[in-house]
Design a protein around this motif. Structure first.
Motif, mmCIF file in Angstrom:
data_model
loop_
_atom_site.group_PDB
_atom_site.id
_atom_site.type_symbol
_atom_site.label_atom_id
_atom_site.label_comp_id
_atom_site.label_asym_id
_atom_site.label_seq_id
_atom_site.Cartn_x
_atom_site.Cartn_y
_atom_site.Cartn_z
ATOM 1 N N UNK A 29 0.816 -1.206 0.000
ATOM 2 C CA UNK A 29 0.000 0.000 0.000
ATOM 3 C C UNK A 29 0.856 1.264 0.000
ATOM 4 N N UNK A 30 1.951 1.245 0.732
ATOM 5 C CA UNK A 30 2.790 2.432 0.848
ATOM 6 C C UNK A 30 4.033 2.403 -0.033
ATOM 7 N N UNK A 31 4.413 1.251 -0.508
ATOM 8 C CA UNK A 31 5.604 1.096 -1.333
ATOM 9 C C UNK A 31 5.267 0.153 -2.482
ATOM 10 N N UNK A 32 6.185 -0.029 -3.432
ATOM 11 C CA UNK A 32 5.887 -0.945 -4.547
ATOM 12 C C UNK A 32 5.549 -2.346 -4.058
ATOM 13 N N UNK A 33 4.579 -2.922 -4.699
ATOM 14 C CA UNK A 33 4.127 -4.260 -4.327
ATOM 15 C C UNK A 33 2.616 -4.277 -4.264
ATOM 16 N N UNK A 34 2.077 -5.192 -3.542
ATOM 17 C CA UNK A 34 0.645 -5.280 -3.367
ATOM 18 C C UNK A 34 0.133 -6.670 -3.688
ATOM 19 N N UNK A 81 -15.044 -2.946 -1.226
ATOM 20 C CA UNK A 81 -15.583 -1.771 -1.906
ATOM 21 C C UNK A 81 -16.958 -1.388 -1.411
ATOM 22 N N UNK A 82 -17.776 -2.396 -1.094
ATOM 23 C CA UNK A 82 -19.148 -2.111 -0.647
ATOM 24 C C UNK A 82 -19.210 -1.505 0.747
ATOM 25 N N UNK A 83 -18.187 -1.753 1.557
ATOM 26 C CA UNK A 83 -18.167 -1.158 2.902
ATOM 27 C C UNK A 83 -18.211 0.358 2.805
ATOM 28 N N UNK A 84 -17.518 0.920 1.827
ATOM 29 C CA UNK A 84 -17.530 2.374 1.672
ATOM 30 C C UNK A 84 -18.907 2.881 1.249
ATOM 31 N N UNK A 85 -19.610 2.122 0.423
ATOM 32 C CA UNK A 85 -20.969 2.523 0.019
ATOM 33 C C UNK A 85 -21.888 2.525 1.233
ATOM 34 N N UNK A 86 -21.749 1.513 2.071
ATOM 35 C CA UNK A 86 -22.563 1.436 3.294
ATOM 36 C C UNK A 86 -22.250 2.611 4.221
ATOM 37 N N UNK A 92 -15.313 2.099 -3.306
ATOM 38 C CA UNK A 92 -13.868 1.866 -3.227
ATOM 39 C C UNK A 92 -13.101 2.983 -2.515
ATOM 40 N N UNK A 93 -13.775 3.812 -1.751
ATOM 41 C CA UNK A 93 -13.083 4.800 -0.933
ATOM 42 C C UNK A 93 -12.472 4.077 0.260
ATOM 43 N N UNK A 94 -11.204 4.343 0.535
ATOM 44 C CA UNK A 94 -10.532 3.682 1.652
ATOM 45 C C UNK A 94 -11.048 4.177 2.989
ATOM 46 N N UNK A 110 -9.800 -0.798 4.601
ATOM 47 C CA UNK A 110 -10.447 -1.566 3.538
ATOM 48 C C UNK A 110 -9.496 -1.734 2.360
ATOM 49 N N UNK A 111 -8.520 -0.855 2.243
ATOM 50 C CA UNK A 111 -7.515 -0.963 1.185
ATOM 51 C C UNK A 111 -6.726 -2.266 1.353
ATOM 52 N N UNK A 112 -6.398 -2.605 2.582
ATOM 53 C CA UNK A 112 -5.644 -3.839 2.843
ATOM 54 C C UNK A 112 -6.485 -5.068 2.537
ATOM 55 N N UNK A 113 -7.754 -5.032 2.913
ATOM 56 C CA UNK A 113 -8.605 -6.189 2.615
ATOM 57 C C UNK A 113 -8.815 -6.330 1.107
ATOM 58 N N UNK A 114 -8.846 -5.223 0.388
ATOM 59 C CA UNK A 114 -8.927 -5.292 -1.075
ATOM 60 C C UNK A 114 -7.665 -5.924 -1.653
ATOM 61 N N UNK A 115 -6.493 -5.530 -1.143
ATOM 62 C CA UNK A 115 -5.233 -6.121 -1.608
ATOM 63 C C UNK A 115 -5.180 -7.619 -1.325
ATOM 64 N N UNK A 116 -5.644 -8.030 -0.171
ATOM 65 C CA UNK A 116 -5.683 -9.466 0.145
ATOM 66 C C UNK A 116 -6.629 -10.184 -0.818
ATOM 67 N N UNK A 117 -7.749 -9.559 -1.144
ATOM 68 C CA UNK A 117 -8.676 -10.144 -2.113
ATOM 69 C C UNK A 117 -8.039 -10.305 -3.482
#
Length: 139
Positions: A29-34, A81-86, A92-94, A110-117
């Motif tokens: 998230x903060x450096x190259x990778x993901x 992504x849906x957590x942000x809508x709720x 997809x807002x973090x 939620x950004x981390x859970x998206x990366x894990x997904x």
């Protein structure tokens, strides 16, 4: 290629590569990778293991069907992504929460859970393709 050297070193290489893939996933998230790059490294590790021990050994090692892993990753990424809508913000807002674990504040996003997904989707989908190709090649 079924040499004694490859069969001896493959579990060690596979373990180190999976550990490195998790490192790349977590720093992404903060450096190259993901999730995508980490998933590709994990699939490469499984490919080395498969070359050394065969398709059945890889299937036993991952324990779940690769498409089930991909499906779980897709579900996790979508829910992230849906957590942000709720929460009433654009899709997809973090969003971050800061629970306290043993007196230490741990930032979760939620950004981390998206990366894990994404990681799980890549591992599941590409492993499924690789195993299908290898099984077809053996017959």
């Amino acid at each position: 290629m079924n040499t004694i050297i490859l069969r001896t070193i493959a579990p060690i290489i596979t373990s180190l590569m999976v550990l490195f893939s998790i490192f790349v996933l977590l720093r992404g998230h903060n450096e190259p990778g993901g999730g995508f790059i980490g998933g590709l490294i994990a699939v490469s590790a499984l490919a080395i293991y498969g070359i050394a021990f065969g398709v059945n050994a890889v299937r036993r090692a991952i324990r779940f069907h690769p498409l089930a892993i991909a499906g779980a990753g897709l579900l996790l990424a979508t829910v992230s992504g849906l957590v942000s809508v709720i929460a009433g913000v654009p899709f997809m807002t973090g969003l971050w929460v800061y629970p306290s674990l043993f007196g230490v504040e741990v930032p979760l996003a939620t950004v981390m859970s998206f990366d894990v997904g994404v990681y799980l989707v890549v591992v599941g989908a590409i492993t499924s393709i690789a195993l299908a190709l290898e099984e077809r090649d053996v017959d």
